[in-house]
Design a protein around this motif. Sequence first.
Motif, PDB file in Angstrom:
ATOM      1  N   PRO A 414       0.801  -1.231   0.000  1.00 20.67           N
ATOM      2  CA  PRO A 414       0.000   0.000   0.000  1.00 20.67           C
ATOM      3  C   PRO A 414       0.832   1.278   0.000  1.00 20.67           C
ATOM      4  N   THR A 415       2.041   1.246   0.596  1.00 20.74           N
ATOM      5  CA  THR A 415       2.848   2.469   0.706  1.00 20.74           C
ATOM      6  C   THR A 415       4.097   2.447  -0.172  1.00 20.74           C
ATOM      7  N   GLY A 416       4.504   1.262  -0.649  1.00 21.03           N
ATOM      8  CA  GLY A 416       5.728   1.157  -1.421  1.00 21.03           C
ATOM      9  C   GLY A 416       6.983   1.228  -0.580  1.00 21.03           C
ATOM     10  N   GLN A 417       6.855   1.167   0.751  1.00 23.77           N
ATOM     11  CA  GLN A 417       8.007   1.283   1.645  1.00 23.77           C
ATOM     12  C   GLN A 417       8.717  -0.061   1.797  1.00 23.77           C
ATOM     13  N   ILE A 418      10.046  -0.005   1.940  1.00 22.69           N
ATOM     14  CA  ILE A 418      10.836  -1.203   2.231  1.00 22.69           C
ATOM     15  C   ILE A 418      10.662  -1.531   3.707  1.00 22.69           C
ATOM     16  N   ILE A 419      10.224  -2.757   4.013  1.00 21.25           N
ATOM     17  CA  ILE A 419      10.027  -3.153   5.418  1.00 21.25           C
ATOM     18  C   ILE A 419      10.882  -4.363   5.780  1.00 21.25           C
ATOM     19  N   GLY A 420      11.815  -4.713   4.911  1.00 18.07           N
ATOM     20  CA  GLY A 420      12.696  -5.835   5.205  1.00 18.07           C
ATOM     21  C   GLY A 420      13.415  -6.285   3.943  1.00 18.07           C
ATOM     22  N   PHE A 421      14.205  -7.369   4.080  1.00 19.15           N
ATOM     23  CA  PHE A 421      14.967  -7.903   2.950  1.00 19.15           C
ATOM     24  C   PHE A 421      15.023  -9.424   3.060  1.00 19.15           C
ATOM     25  N   GLU A 422      15.295 -10.066   1.924  1.00 15.54           N
ATOM     26  CA  GLU A 422      15.672 -11.474   1.936  1.00 15.54           C
ATOM     27  C   GLU A 422      17.119 -11.582   1.488  1.00 15.54           C
ATOM     28  N   ASP A 464      25.647  -7.437   8.899  1.00 16.59           N
ATOM     29  CA  ASP A 464      25.035  -6.380   8.094  1.00 16.59           C
ATOM     30  C   ASP A 464      23.859  -5.732   8.834  1.00 16.59           C
ATOM     31  N   ILE A 465      23.064  -6.551   9.538  1.00 16.34           N
ATOM     32  CA  ILE A 465      21.951  -6.000  10.322  1.00 16.34           C
ATOM     33  C   ILE A 465      22.490  -5.061  11.397  1.00 16.34           C
ATOM     34  N   GLU A 466      23.538  -5.505  12.105  1.00 16.45           N
ATOM     35  CA  GLU A 466      24.131  -4.662  13.147  1.00 16.45           C
ATOM     36  C   GLU A 466      24.672  -3.357  12.559  1.00 16.45           C
ATOM     37  N   THR A 467      25.250  -3.447  11.363  1.00 18.45           N
ATOM     38  CA  THR A 467      25.779  -2.253  10.706  1.00 18.45           C
ATOM     39  C   THR A 467      24.667  -1.260  10.398  1.00 18.45           C
ATOM     40  N   LEU A 468      23.556  -1.766   9.849  1.00 18.61           N
ATOM     41  CA  LEU A 468      22.428  -0.886   9.538  1.00 18.61           C
ATOM     42  C   LEU A 468      21.866  -0.234  10.797  1.00 18.61           C
ATOM     43  N   LEU A 469      21.718  -1.019  11.859  1.00 15.18           N
ATOM     44  CA  LEU A 469      21.201  -0.473  13.108  1.00 15.18           C
ATOM     45  C   LEU A 469      22.147   0.582  13.662  1.00 15.18           C
ATOM     46  N   GLY A 470      23.449   0.329  13.547  1.00 13.97           N
ATOM     47  CA  GLY A 470      24.429   1.296  14.041  1.00 13.97           C
ATOM     48  C   GLY A 470      24.411   2.603  13.271  1.00 13.97           C
ATOM     49  N   ARG A 471      23.991   2.551  11.994  1.00 16.96           N
ATOM     50  CA  ARG A 471      23.911   3.768  11.181  1.00 16.96           C
ATOM     51  C   ARG A 471      22.552   4.460  11.298  1.00 16.96           C
ATOM     52  N   GLY A 472      21.688   3.921  12.159  1.00 14.19           N
ATOM     53  CA  GLY A 472      20.395   4.557  12.366  1.00 14.19           C
ATOM     54  C   GLY A 472      19.300   4.116  11.419  1.00 14.19           C
ATOM     55  N   TYR A 473      19.515   3.019  10.673  1.00 16.74           N
ATOM     56  CA  TYR A 473      18.493   2.512   9.763  1.00 16.74           C
ATOM     57  C   TYR A 473      17.702   1.389  10.432  1.00 16.74           C
ATOM     58  N   ASP A 474      16.470   1.241  10.003  1.00 18.92           N
ATOM     59  CA  ASP A 474      15.649   0.106  10.447  1.00 18.92           C
ATOM     60  C   ASP A 474      15.595  -0.908   9.303  1.00 18.92           C
ATOM     61  N   PRO A 475      16.317  -2.042   9.434  1.00 14.43           N
ATOM     62  CA  PRO A 475      16.321  -3.022   8.331  1.00 14.43           C
ATOM     63  C   PRO A 475      15.042  -3.824   8.227  1.00 14.43           C
ATOM     64  N   GLY A 476      14.102  -3.655   9.195  1.00 17.12           N
ATOM     65  CA  GLY A 476      12.904  -4.489   9.206  1.00 17.12           C
ATOM     66  C   GLY A 476      13.276  -5.925   9.523  1.00 17.12           C
ATOM     67  N   GLN A 477      12.559  -6.867   8.902  1.00 16.70           N
ATOM     68  CA  GLN A 477      12.864  -8.283   9.067  1.00 16.70           C
ATOM     69  C   GLN A 477      13.715  -8.766   7.893  1.00 16.70           C
ATOM     70  N   VAL A 478      14.900  -9.286   8.185  1.00 19.94           N
ATOM     71  CA  VAL A 478      15.820  -9.788   7.159  1.00 19.94           C
ATOM     72  C   VAL A 478      15.763 -11.311   7.176  1.00 19.94           C
TER      73      VAL A 478
END
Length: 644
Positions: A414-422, A464-478
Amino acid sequence: MFNRIIASTRPHFADIAKLSVRDTELVFATGILMCTLCWHVGHPIAASVIAVTLLTNETLLRLMFSRKLWFASFGQSQTIGLALILHSINAAAYALPAVYLAGDPSFARKITGLMLAMGIQVYIANTWSTVPVFVYALLLPSIAILSLSFLQLATTQPVPSSMTHWAIAVGALFLFIYSAVDTLRQHLQTQLAMFAAQHDAAARLAELEDSLRLDTLTKLLNRPAFDRALNIMLEDRAAGTGEVAVFLVDLDSFKPINDTYSHAAGDQVLIETARRLQSRVGQMGIVGRLGGDEFVCAVQDLSGTDDAMEFARTLSALISRPIRWAQRQLKIGASIGVTMTGDGQSSPPANVPALCSAADQAMFMSKSSPNKGPILYQTHLFAPRMSPDDKQILVDSIANETILPFYQPKIHLPTGQIIGFEALARWNHPTLGTRGPSEFLDQINELGLQGDFMTSMATQVVRDIETLLGRGYDPGQVSLNLSEVTLATHSGRQDLHRIIAANPTAAQHLTLEITEDVFIARAADAIQASIASFHDLGVRISLDDFGTGFASFHHLRQLDFDELKIDTSFVAGLGHDSTSEVLVRGFLNIASGLGVSVIAEGVETDAQSQDLINMGCVVAQGYLFSPAVPFAQATDLLTDQKTA
């Protein structure tokens, strides 16, 4: 502790979402009454604070469960945790006026306060009975306030009450009775709806279990079902039941029949061929249709390769007999590739992909041979095995992480937002460039490197998840795909457990994907133990390629999943195949009844995306949005989203 509580509540997510927004009229009416009473007994500041608190929290709950504004990126665990906190605050706010009423000299007001405090507890117990954690969390503040209200009774000597006070008490009594009856009615309706959903899901499972195993035209096993049945035969072989022979059959001169006599004639040829193959194989093995004019058989207890070749010639003779259709005699032939398990020297490895690939290679050689006779796969006559240098390159690539995760975004439709990755494996080969998993996973399996490969991939994904969190990003569910080796063996489970346990923050953003293949292994108990142990660490479990076989439906009843992924093959049919639409709707209904989330894979067109939205599927991935990309590029996608 809090994470474990939230994890245990995830199966009730659908109930929580429904109950949080269900009693809108009653909630606001009760809130107005509470604030009015609080004001009436001389506590205007408390009334204002309660009003603001209730209005803010109820608004947040409705925004959160409709996934609007900043809540669109919330995961299931985050949503449950915040809902638990907001509801607990609301329970205290609703009950607080009872303290002021109980401390008032008016006897009617004291009774009103106690009725309100007890009525709130009755409402909580009836409404949230299906979600025990919420019952306890909401009752604790309300019980504390009820106790405080009883203590307040002794602070003032009761005095006679005015008719106005008694009228308010009678109103509170009616509200108490109405709330008790209505919440009980709503509770019964919810229970009936859950029972109906479970009954409907069970009925759909029973239908789909059969339909998804079989080819619709010939009623033979389809490819996924055949692969699973062959895997069971290979496990039996390991237990000492004898060698397994695989026969891949490709019909010759089939296309001219389709083109000359119509597709109905072609269908009759396929049906009759399937019947003949099934009658010959009988109880000795299994028969499947791979698609088009390709069939495959697997047979046990043949005495050796000579016996297997004689069996293949029998199949060829059966297929070559004329087939009667519309007063005509239709004639076809067959190219047959044969492979057989053995010592591994002249035969392929005893696993499904290797055997089917070997039979396929032999079939193509048969098709190009002058006499069109069956061909037996022999390792030295076909593709060479990996050289020692190639093996070392593969081992080194796992160790130095040049086999690494690429990330395909999961999109909130509905929003086109990224909420995670595979996370999907790619190999930056030193001489051949970037290679996909189909080009190296079989080699990893052949060399027994599955454990090292999974450990390397998990380490990189968590980092990579820890890196994203450390940079202030929300990776969602990977998401990370798990192999049977990881789930079924103690060493595999222990290695992954160690990596996740060492990174508890990243664990909250990790989803482990399993396929239905793991459930036809004999180590079912070990697999269930694996899933339970990973759940305890706070990770989510996803069932990948849902609907492509029969194992998943059985295990949905036994194992605790958080997510189902609808296979690409079903999504591809949306818009032009009514069967695909019916099945996708069925999967969504099943997921809703089970209280798990859904992701659609392989979305490639805007039309497919819109069809999924219309059917209620709100999360998807596929080339329409993005292929799997390196970590740096995935970070750029999050940056663009964050700054948009």
